[in-house]
Design a protein around this motif. Structure first.
Motif, PDB file in Angstrom:
ATOM      1  N   VAL A  52       0.846  -1.211   0.000  1.00  0.00           N
ATOM      2  CA  VAL A  52       0.000   0.000   0.000  1.00  0.00           C
ATOM      3  C   VAL A  52       0.872   1.249   0.000  1.00  0.00           C
ATOM      4  O   VAL A  52       0.625   2.202  -0.749  1.00  0.00           O
ATOM      5  CB  VAL A  52      -0.947   0.000   1.218  1.00  0.00           C
ATOM      6  CG1 VAL A  52      -1.599   1.364   1.388  1.00  0.00           C
ATOM      7  CG2 VAL A  52      -2.016  -1.065   1.052  1.00  0.00           C
ATOM      8  N   LEU A  82      -5.697  -0.722  -0.932  1.00  0.00           N
ATOM      9  CA  LEU A  82      -5.802   0.024   0.325  1.00  0.00           C
ATOM     10  C   LEU A  82      -7.005  -0.437   1.128  1.00  0.00           C
ATOM     11  O   LEU A  82      -6.909  -0.659   2.346  1.00  0.00           O
ATOM     12  CB  LEU A  82      -5.904   1.517   0.024  1.00  0.00           C
ATOM     13  CG  LEU A  82      -6.310   2.411   1.206  1.00  0.00           C
ATOM     14  CD1 LEU A  82      -5.217   2.446   2.247  1.00  0.00           C
ATOM     15  CD2 LEU A  82      -6.651   3.812   0.731  1.00  0.00           C
ATOM     16  N   ALA A  90      -7.215   5.817   5.400  1.00  0.00           N
ATOM     17  CA  ALA A  90      -7.983   5.304   4.270  1.00  0.00           C
ATOM     18  C   ALA A  90      -9.052   6.303   3.829  1.00  0.00           C
ATOM     19  O   ALA A  90      -9.272   6.512   2.626  1.00  0.00           O
ATOM     20  CB  ALA A  90      -8.627   3.967   4.643  1.00  0.00           C
ATOM     21  N   THR A 117      -7.428   9.062   1.772  1.00  0.00           N
ATOM     22  CA  THR A 117      -7.050   8.615   0.429  1.00  0.00           C
ATOM     23  C   THR A 117      -8.278   8.445  -0.448  1.00  0.00           C
ATOM     24  O   THR A 117      -8.276   8.827  -1.629  1.00  0.00           O
ATOM     25  CB  THR A 117      -6.271   7.291   0.508  1.00  0.00           C
ATOM     26  OG1 THR A 117      -5.114   7.472   1.324  1.00  0.00           O
ATOM     27  CG2 THR A 117      -5.843   6.831  -0.874  1.00  0.00           C
TER      28      THR A 117
END
Length: 999
Positions: free
Chosen positions: A720, A730, A757, A760
């Protein structure tokens, strides 16, 4: 008269020290590593040891190639035997040429005994020696007579007496390593001992190199004789399976890149020593380590000149070589046959059933190749290429290309590489096709008439190569090839070809999450070709531009491009373009007719023979079912799509990988955890851009409490961090990390991973980030646990901090839902279920027992998520217990336990069992419920209740009308009974065991 031990062996015990460096064990050894891939072989050896423990003699002859792991296996056996109380004696044979020291391995194994016993050593076997010397003695085993000269009988019996005497105190395990180097005297002594000690509690395990036993090797007849003796078995140590070598390599060095691991596994071919050497060389950037080359060539150099020449020809020809080719290159059969026989009998070449010769190990071939002089190598490649060209069907285009390159015929090599690429394409092998096309591209500048030979321009060849890279899942490689095509074309190149490169690059960039760059490329393609008259290039440019526009929420631009592409595809009869646009429109506009529209697109894509578009349609049929909460339909479409991908030879193309991922997660949701893991790990070769397929299996490992889960999660996290923009990897990794941290009680890590997360996803997917709800709900569970612990121990500050963190997580989920609703409208059952779970966790965070919220979560996950429904049932039962309705709690708790058992979900089952104990619920299989009074005195129970409220010793004493010192004694007793190191830990342990006083 007894024979002194040193005289019996014929040498002083200090003559030759035991030195493992004289064997292949000179390289770094595996002693500190777990034994991998040898469970069956170890069990067989332990059975032999068990026979010795039972009082019967036994022997096992362990055969295996050099470096395959014989010594490591014997080391493990020795450790286990020692733990069982056996005396372990180890002797090593050493290669000392034709004049070896007699009885060396037995000197080696008896030396520690002599050192331990000192002057008493000779008495160990005196009685047996006298019996052997008496011609009327009956001490020998029945009619067996040793096959040795009478002059050595007393010596042999002395050694047997020593071993039997030692075995009288405790069973003995004798380990003899590298028996292929044993001198004649040692071989004779071994023969005698195996016959003589059949009724003694002595196990003998002797190892030897099978690949060293040529036909005239003196050990061969002895082995044939020994295996006929009662209690003597042979154990062949085969090469390690690939999975075991992979485990071994990862254990040797942390964080080894997957490509390095795969390379070592492929080249080592199951040999542990080779794997270690190749790993060390790979990490140091070497091709073939010098030490390993020397080991491999040492056996080659023992052959005669003709046999060595045969090996050189075979090495250049390939791993397998036909007799006809060797004969054509080497020369007359009269010289060839003895040379081939020598190479085969020395176990350097083996004969396959079809008559071809093959190197016993590929690394031998590599070593021979590395030892060739440049001119000799070129001449041999030319000779092999000439034979392949002269004899129809003698070799493939790939073989011809290889030898033509090696002989410096670059023009011929380019033509053959292109032919080989075409052959690979026809059999559905995109990875090999890519390899051959890239070889042709590398040769292009050196061949003046390359375009004429290829029948296309360099830019067109780059486009074809990028297409092969895409079919093989190598998306970043495809981007590099398309960028190279743009450089070759320049600003003045053919406009239609430039447009094709632009929109193709846009397609690939969209699949690696670079949407902005993809839109720029598709816009550039649209600008190069006019809309009228319609053309295939313009149609595909518009179709791709529509997709990238929708991805960036530029709906008006997307609508215009899609309508143009759909009309042009209809006019031109471009079924594949029509199908591609139909998928884009169906997914962007939604509606009830989406499945029907997609099935129509599937028919057209198949009619056009476009594998890429067909895979896209199949994936979207599966994902539409997934979003509707129809996991069974998702699984059906994903399995159909994977089968079709295999049929088309594109199983690691982008959409085929996505179908495999859906197959893994849908099986996980439906409760087929074994099937989920099997699909995640099915193929050895996984491109980095398909790593999320394997990462998806992490949820099963975490859910089962697999000890290897943490290491696998760390592997996925490293990917990742390196592949920052790949969202599905991810998501798979973050979900496993959050869940792992939650079960471990590490709320901080769970929150950190969920936040990362969410950030992103917001950056790369914008409004299409409903997955944030799942991640935040999972993290909120850990936060609610931490808040409950703080509340239990009276840590108000910690409770407030966790409450603030929970509010932040809830806000992230709320924003994700609002953005998705604004852009796409509603959402499916999965998102609704996670929202219900989030609401229930929020209530738990606030300290409210809310059975209604958890009942809603149970019902929402009833769409088909077996595991999450069980987890919600566990929390529902917990809320009912907290609300005082213990009777109602039993049903959901039993259902959760049944699911946990069926899935092998150990952490959930442990949590359910702990709740049953805390709530005094008689859960089948949970064991007897322990009452608080059975563990603590009444006064300790009162003190524990106050500890749970965060009271100090002084406060406890004041409330119970006892002194502070007495309160301290009670607290110490409580900590001791619970095995806790602090007051907070004591409260937490008592709570988990159901020992906290109620009321």
């Amino acid at each position: 008269m007894a024979v002194p031990l040193d005289e019996a062996v014929g040498l002083t015990l200090t003559a030759v020290p035991s030195d493992r460096r004289a064997t292949i064990g000179a390289v770094p050894r595996w002693d500190e590593r777990p034994l991998v891939g040898r469970a069956g072989e170890l069990a067989a050896l332990e059975s032999s040891v068990a026979r010795a423990v039972a009082g019967r003699g036994s022997a096992v002859l362990v055969a295996g190639d050099a470096g395959v792991g014989k010594s490591r296996l014997l080391d493990e056996l020795a450790g286990r035997a020692t733990a069982r109380g056996l005396r372990v004696l180890t002797g090593h044979c050493v290669d000392l040429g034709e004049v070896g020291l007699p009885y060396l391995p037995f000197v080696d194994l008896l030396r520690p005994v002599a050192a331990e016993l000192g002057d008493d050593a000779s008495r160990l076997f005196a009685a047996r020696s006298r019996a052997a010397a008496d011609p009327d003695g009956t001490d020998l085993a029945g009619p067996v007579r040793p096959p040795v000269d009478d002059g050595r009988l007393q010596l042999f019996e002395s050694v047997a007496a020593a071993l039997a005497g030692l075995a009288a105190d405790a069973p003995v395990l004798v380990l003899l390593e590298d028996l292929h180097w044993a001198d004649r005297s040692s071989r004779d002594l071994l023969r005698y001992l195996l016959a003589r000690l059949a009724d003694e509690p002595v196990a003998v395990v002797a190892s030897y190199r099978a690949d060293d036993l040529h036909r005239r090797h003196p050990l061969r007849p002895l082995l044939a004789e020994l295996v006929r003796l009662p209690g003597v078995e042979r154990l062949d140590l085969a090469p390690l399976p690939d999975a075991a070598v992979q485990e071994l390599v990862r254990g040797l060095a942390a964080g080894v890149p997957d490509r390095t691991v795969d390379d070592v596994v492929a080249r080592a071919e199951g040999n542990a020593f080779y794997a270690e050497e190749l790993l060390a060389a790979g990490l140091a950037g070497e091709a073939l380590p010098l030490g390993l080359t020397d080991v491999l060539l040492a056996r080659v150099e023992q052959l005669g000149p003709d046999a060595q020449q045969v090996l050189r020809v075979a090495a250049v020809a390939g791993r397998r070589v036909r007799h006809e080719l060797v004969a054509a290159v080497v020369g007359p059969a009269g010289d060839l046959d003895p040379a081939l026989a020598e190479a085969v009998h020395s176990h350097l070449l083996v004969v396959d059933p079809d008559g071809a010769y093959r190197f016993r190990h590929a690394l031998v071939r590599e070593a021979v190749l590395a030892d060739l002089l440049p001119g000799e190598r070129v001449r041999l490649h030319a000779a092999v290429a000439a034979h392949l060209a002269a004899v129809p069907g003698a070799g493939t285009a790939a073989e011809r290309a290889h030898h033509l390159r090696g002989s410096n015929d670059l023009a011929g090599a380019l033509s053959a590489s292109l032919e080989a690429a075409d052959e690979a394409r026809r059999v559905g092998a995109p990875a090999e096709q890519l390899q051959h096309l890239e070889a042709a591209l590398a040769l292009w500048p050196a061949v003046p008439d390359a375009a004429a030979r290829a029948g296309r321009s360099q830019a067109e060849l780059l486009l074809d190569t990028a297409a092969a890279a895409r079919r093989g899942g190598e998306l970043h490689r495809a981007v590099a090839l398309l960028r190279a095509a743009q450089e070759v074309l320049g600003p003045d190149g053919d406009r239609e070809l430039r447009a094709q490169v632009h929109y193709t690059l846009g397609q690939v960039l969209a699949r690696i999450e670079d949407q902005d760059a993809a839109l720029r490329e598709t816009a550039a393609a649209m600008a190069l070709v006019p809309a009228s008259p319609p053309s295939p290039v313009r149609t595909w440019a518009a179709a791709t531009h529509a997709r990238t526009s929708y991805d960036l929420e530029r709906r008006d631009e997307g609508d215009a491009a899609a309508e143009e592409a759909l009309a042009a595809a209809d006019a031109l009869g471009l079924d594949s373009a029509w199908a591609d646009v139909a998928v884009t429109l169906a997914r962007s506009r939604g509606g009830e007719r989406v499945p029907a529209r997609l099935e129509e697109a599937l028919v057209r894509a198949r009619r056009a023979g476009d594998a890429d578009v067909e895979m896209r349609v199949l994936f979207n049929l599966a994902i539409v079912a997934w979003e509707a909460g129809q996991s069974a339909a998702t699984l059906r479409w994903s399995d159909e799509g994977l089968a079709r991908a295999v049929e088309l030879g594109v199983e690691w193309s982008f959409y085929a990988a996505e179908l495999r991922h859906l197959g893994v997660v849908s099986r996980y949701v439906l409760g087929d955890w074994d099937g989920s893991l099997a699909l995640a790990e099915r193929l050895a070769r996984v491109p980095e851009m398909a790593a999320h397929v394997r990462a998806a299996g992490l949820l099963v490992q975490v859910g089962r409490g697999d000890p290897a889960a943490a290491e696998r999660v760390a592997w996925a996290r490293e990917l990742v961090d390196r592949l920052d923009a790949y969202v599905l990897l991810l998501l798979s990794t973050a979900g496993a990390e959050v869940d792992l941290a939650a079960w471990a009680g590490d709320a901080g890590t769970a929150v950190t991973r969920a936040r990362e997360a969410a950030d992103t996803l917001a950056r790369l997917w914008g409004a299409s980030r409903l997955a944030v709800v799942r991640l935040t709900a999972m993290a909120l569970s850990a936060v609610a646990d931490a808040a409950a612990t703080a509340r239990l121990t009276g840590d108000g500050a910690a409770e407030r901090r966790w409450a603030a963190t929970g509010a932040e997580l809830t806000g992230l989920a709320r924003d994700a839902v609002a953005d998705h609703t604004r852009v796409f409208g509603g959402h499916g059952p999965e998102a609704a279920a996670w929202q219900a779970r989030l609401a229930a966790e929020a209530a738990r965070l606030a300290g409210r027992a809310d059975p209604g919220a958890w009942a809603a979560s149970v019902e929402a996950f009833g769409y088909g998520h077996v595991y999450e429904q069980a987890r919600s049932r566990w929390r529902l039962a917990e809320a009912l217990v907290a609300a005082g309705d213990r009777a109602a709690a039993l049903e959901p708790l039993c259902a959760a336990a049944e699911t946990a058992r069926s899935l092998g979900a150990a952490p959930l089952l442990d949590a359910v069992t702990a709740l049953a104990r805390r709530g005094r619920l008689e859960l089948p299989g949970a064991g007897r419920m322990v009452e608080t009074g059975a563990v603590f005195t009444p006064r300790e129970t009162e003190v524990l209740a106050l500890l749970a409220r965060g009271r100090t010793n002084r406060q406890i004493g004041s409330e119970l009308f006892i002194s502070e010192k007495t309160a301290s004694v009670h607290v110490s007793n409580i900590l001791a009974k619970l095995g806790a190191g602090s007051r907070t830990e004591a409260v937490a342990v008592a709570a988990s065991r159901g020992l906290l006083p109620t009321g």
